[in-house]
Design an enzyme around this catalytic site. Sequence first.
Site, PDB file in Angstrom:
ATOM      1  N   ARG A  88       0.803  -1.236   0.000  1.00  0.00           N
ATOM      2  CA  ARG A  88       0.000   0.000   0.000  1.00  0.00           C
ATOM      3  C   ARG A  88       0.836   1.288   0.000  1.00  0.00           C
ATOM      4  O   ARG A  88       0.330   2.359   0.329  1.00  0.00           O
ATOM      5  CB  ARG A  88      -0.988   0.038   1.160  1.00  0.00           C
ATOM      6  CG  ARG A  88      -1.978  -1.101   1.096  1.00  0.00           C
ATOM      7  CD  ARG A  88      -3.237  -0.829   1.872  1.00  0.00           C
ATOM      8  NE  ARG A  88      -4.067  -2.012   1.789  1.00  0.00           N
ATOM      9  CZ  ARG A  88      -3.901  -3.089   2.554  1.00  0.00           C
ATOM     10  NH1 ARG A  88      -2.963  -3.101   3.485  1.00  0.00           N
ATOM     11  NH2 ARG A  88      -4.666  -4.140   2.400  1.00  0.00           N
ATOM     12  N   LYS A 136       3.470  11.581 -11.078  1.00  0.00           N
ATOM     13  CA  LYS A 136       2.617  10.711 -11.909  1.00  0.00           C
ATOM     14  C   LYS A 136       3.354   9.404 -12.128  1.00  0.00           C
ATOM     15  O   LYS A 136       4.519   9.399 -12.535  1.00  0.00           O
ATOM     16  CB  LYS A 136       2.375  11.358 -13.274  1.00  0.00           C
ATOM     17  CG  LYS A 136       1.267  12.361 -13.314  1.00  0.00           C
ATOM     18  CD  LYS A 136       0.942  12.614 -14.789  1.00  0.00           C
ATOM     19  CE  LYS A 136       0.108  13.825 -14.990  1.00  0.00           C
ATOM     20  NZ  LYS A 136      -0.094  14.098 -16.431  1.00  0.00           N
ATOM     21  N   GLU A 150      11.400  19.020 -24.767  1.00  0.00           N
ATOM     22  CA  GLU A 150      10.590  19.323 -23.568  1.00  0.00           C
ATOM     23  C   GLU A 150      11.185  20.534 -22.826  1.00  0.00           C
ATOM     24  O   GLU A 150      10.461  21.297 -22.184  1.00  0.00           O
ATOM     25  CB  GLU A 150      10.521  18.111 -22.627  1.00  0.00           C
ATOM     26  CG  GLU A 150       9.809  16.888 -23.216  1.00  0.00           C
ATOM     27  CD  GLU A 150       8.270  16.948 -23.139  1.00  0.00           C
ATOM     28  OE1 GLU A 150       7.706  17.971 -22.711  1.00  0.00           O
ATOM     29  OE2 GLU A 150       7.656  15.927 -23.533  1.00  0.00           O
ATOM     30  N   LYS A 200       8.673  23.065 -13.782  1.00  0.00           N
ATOM     31  CA  LYS A 200       7.786  21.908 -13.569  1.00  0.00           C
ATOM     32  C   LYS A 200       7.391  21.822 -12.093  1.00  0.00           C
ATOM     33  O   LYS A 200       6.230  21.566 -11.761  1.00  0.00           O
ATOM     34  CB  LYS A 200       8.463  20.615 -14.049  1.00  0.00           C
ATOM     35  CG  LYS A 200       7.641  19.359 -13.757  1.00  0.00           C
ATOM     36  CD  LYS A 200       6.966  18.732 -14.961  1.00  0.00           C
ATOM     37  CE  LYS A 200       5.874  17.752 -14.554  1.00  0.00           C
ATOM     38  NZ  LYS A 200       5.944  16.440 -15.134  1.00  0.00           N
ATOM     39  N   GLU A 215      -3.646  18.215 -12.297  1.00  0.00           N
ATOM     40  CA  GLU A 215      -4.019  18.660 -13.627  1.00  0.00           C
ATOM     41  C   GLU A 215      -5.437  19.218 -13.725  1.00  0.00           C
ATOM     42  O   GLU A 215      -6.173  18.938 -14.658  1.00  0.00           O
ATOM     43  CB  GLU A 215      -3.838  17.522 -14.635  1.00  0.00           C
ATOM     44  CG  GLU A 215      -3.477  18.035 -16.014  1.00  0.00           C
ATOM     45  CD  GLU A 215      -2.863  16.964 -16.916  1.00  0.00           C
ATOM     46  OE1 GLU A 215      -3.462  16.681 -17.935  1.00  0.00           O
ATOM     47  OE2 GLU A 215      -1.791  16.443 -16.565  1.00  0.00           O
ATOM     48  N   ARG A 274      -1.642  22.943 -14.547  1.00  0.00           N
ATOM     49  CA  ARG A 274      -0.794  21.870 -15.057  1.00  0.00           C
ATOM     50  C   ARG A 274      -1.035  21.611 -16.545  1.00  0.00           C
ATOM     51  O   ARG A 274      -0.176  21.061 -17.238  1.00  0.00           O
ATOM     52  CB  ARG A 274      -1.001  20.594 -14.209  1.00  0.00           C
ATOM     53  CG  ARG A 274       0.127  19.573 -14.355  1.00  0.00           C
ATOM     54  CD  ARG A 274       0.106  18.500 -13.258  1.00  0.00           C
ATOM     55  NE  ARG A 274       1.096  17.474 -13.578  1.00  0.00           N
ATOM     56  CZ  ARG A 274       1.613  16.621 -12.704  1.00  0.00           C
ATOM     57  NH1 ARG A 274       1.262  16.650 -11.442  1.00  0.00           N
ATOM     58  NH2 ARG A 274       2.502  15.731 -13.076  1.00  0.00           N
ATOM     59  N   ASN A 292       1.011  20.699 -21.261  1.00  0.00           N
ATOM     60  CA  ASN A 292       0.610  19.956 -22.463  1.00  0.00           C
ATOM     61  C   ASN A 292       0.866  20.744 -23.745  1.00  0.00           C
ATOM     62  O   ASN A 292       0.446  20.321 -24.827  1.00  0.00           O
ATOM     63  CB  ASN A 292      -0.869  19.562 -22.392  1.00  0.00           C
ATOM     64  CG  ASN A 292      -1.087  18.463 -21.379  1.00  0.00           C
ATOM     65  OD1 ASN A 292      -0.194  17.652 -21.141  1.00  0.00           O
ATOM     66  ND2 ASN A 292      -2.247  18.442 -20.759  1.00  0.00           N
ATOM     67  N   HIS A 301       1.476  19.113 -27.069  1.00  0.00           N
ATOM     68  CA  HIS A 301       1.198  17.690 -26.885  1.00  0.00           C
ATOM     69  C   HIS A 301      -0.080  17.219 -27.585  1.00  0.00           C
ATOM     70  O   HIS A 301      -0.240  16.031 -27.807  1.00  0.00           O
ATOM     71  CB  HIS A 301       1.139  17.342 -25.398  1.00  0.00           C
ATOM     72  CG  HIS A 301       2.505  17.184 -24.783  1.00  0.00           C
ATOM     73  ND1 HIS A 301       3.427  18.198 -24.763  1.00  0.00           N
ATOM     74  CD2 HIS A 301       3.109  16.119 -24.186  1.00  0.00           C
ATOM     75  CE1 HIS A 301       4.535  17.773 -24.171  1.00  0.00           C
ATOM     76  NE2 HIS A 301       4.370  16.507 -23.816  1.00  0.00           N
ATOM     77  N   HIS A 321       0.631  14.036 -29.511  1.00  0.00           N
ATOM     78  CA  HIS A 321       0.032  12.732 -29.209  1.00  0.00           C
ATOM     79  C   HIS A 321      -0.648  12.140 -30.437  1.00  0.00           C
ATOM     80  O   HIS A 321      -0.579  10.930 -30.674  1.00  0.00           O
ATOM     81  CB  HIS A 321      -0.988  12.863 -28.069  1.00  0.00           C
ATOM     82  CG  HIS A 321      -0.345  13.023 -26.730  1.00  0.00           C
ATOM     83  ND1 HIS A 321      -0.899  13.780 -25.713  1.00  0.00           N
ATOM     84  CD2 HIS A 321       0.802  12.518 -26.218  1.00  0.00           C
ATOM     85  CE1 HIS A 321      -0.108  13.743 -24.660  1.00  0.00           C
ATOM     86  NE2 HIS A 321       0.929  12.989 -24.934  1.00  0.00           N
ATOM     87  N   HIS A 377       8.999  10.493 -28.218  1.00  0.00           N
ATOM     88  CA  HIS A 377       7.970  11.394 -27.694  1.00  0.00           C
ATOM     89  C   HIS A 377       8.340  12.872 -27.898  1.00  0.00           C
ATOM     90  O   HIS A 377       7.535  13.676 -28.369  1.00  0.00           O
ATOM     91  CB  HIS A 377       7.723  11.082 -26.216  1.00  0.00           C
ATOM     92  CG  HIS A 377       6.836  12.069 -25.541  1.00  0.00           C
ATOM     93  ND1 HIS A 377       5.475  12.131 -25.799  1.00  0.00           N
ATOM     94  CD2 HIS A 377       7.099  13.049 -24.643  1.00  0.00           C
ATOM     95  CE1 HIS A 377       4.958  13.112 -25.082  1.00  0.00           C
ATOM     96  NE2 HIS A 377       5.912  13.680 -24.372  1.00  0.00           N
TER      97      HIS A 377
END
Length: 351
Positions: A111, A133, A175, A217, A227, A231, A235, A238, A242, A255
């Site tokens: 946990r 994340k 990035e 960041k 987000e 946040r 993106n 992106h 994507h 990426h």
Amino acid sequence: MPSHVVTTATQSYTCTVQNGISLKIREFLPSGAGKVFVVTTPDVHALYPDHLAGFEVLHFPGGEPNKRLSVLESLADQMLARGADRSSVLVAFGGGICGDVGGFLAAIFMRGIPVIQVPTTLLAQVDAAVGGKTGVNLQGGKNLLGSFHQPHAVLIDPAVLHSLPPREYRAGLFEVIKHGIIASPELFSILAHRSADVLAQHPEILEKIIDESVRIKAAVVSADEKEGGLRRILNYGHTLGHALEAETNYSLLLHGEAVAYGMLAAGHLAVITGHLAPEIAAELSRVIHLYGPLPALSGITPEALAAHIYKDKKTIQGQTHFVLATAIGQTQIVPGIPHSAVVAAAAAALA
Ligand SMILES: NC(=O)c1ccc[n+]([C@@H]2O[C@H](COP(=O)([O-])OP(=O)(O)OC[C@H]3O[C@@H](n4cnc5c(N)ncnc54)[C@H](O)[C@@H]3O)[C@@H](O)[C@H]2O)c1
Ligand SMILES: [Zn+2]
């Protein structure tokens, strides 16, 4: 030493950027730490054996197809067999894939146990390792199984980037460019005027651009852990990025390269919709191309990319939100962008 604090509802931790810090993991263990388990890939372990000496090292094969729950289960079984308990600490030592796998394992092992992130790719240093994340892929899509698990500390060592394949390094730089465009004219200016030093990994310049990226960041994540609002500016580039990754089956582009195309399109879109002066958009494009070449795209149509975007989860009733630059270092989230503008921007980026 430059360090940045991330403060979220659950935790506060530092992200430290310093040459050689990846050799000092022990100094950052939480008090009362039991056994330390390092999750890494065999290639990275072979490059940096001294960094991991004396820890329980767990290997998994890298690559996106191995970012799966089954890999986590096998790693957890190995931990248990080697004496892990609730006092154990996990260290994720590797690229973004390793950080996501190790971070998620730490989130769910008994946990939750602490994780120290030691990112070894530029992408992971300026992006993936900061913000908590974690997750793995499902057959049906990327990063669909995961959780927020903020690390105990993030140790960012620019010195380990010298072994990175140049293409991976350049992909991470996109990035960094993104961070400059969305939040830092100073960072953008270094990227615009010191590209030879950036590409050669001049130690001071490299530390500076990583540090500034991590500062941004960390600030964004502290303001908006999950987000809900701010946040989303991360993106930038992106949405089309994507779409391109998906349309090229995640095989042609790294990426960061997809994000580079996405940022080219975002620049055009901002001009088309009247949010950005054409000469600033041209400067954004120029700087992106300084860190190319981007892999050539063939058989991808602007219409296919736009169609992909409009069936994406961020689309509401045929209209989509875009993060657009309004100046270098400033963005605006713009709703209701018409399909035709996206097609035109994608066409310009692919030209
Ligand atoms: N959690 C987040 O917020 C977040 C954000 C962005 C991306 N990601 C995830 O990150 C992953 C991509 O990460 P990545 O670009 O770092 O790829 P990666 O982890 O696959 O690493 C790229 C390659 O470089 C190798 N490598 C790593 N460090 C090295 C070093 N110092 N020297 C030589 N080789 C080295 C790796 O073994 C791998 O082969 C994706 O799965 C993406 O979903 C997560
Ligand atoms: Zn990204």
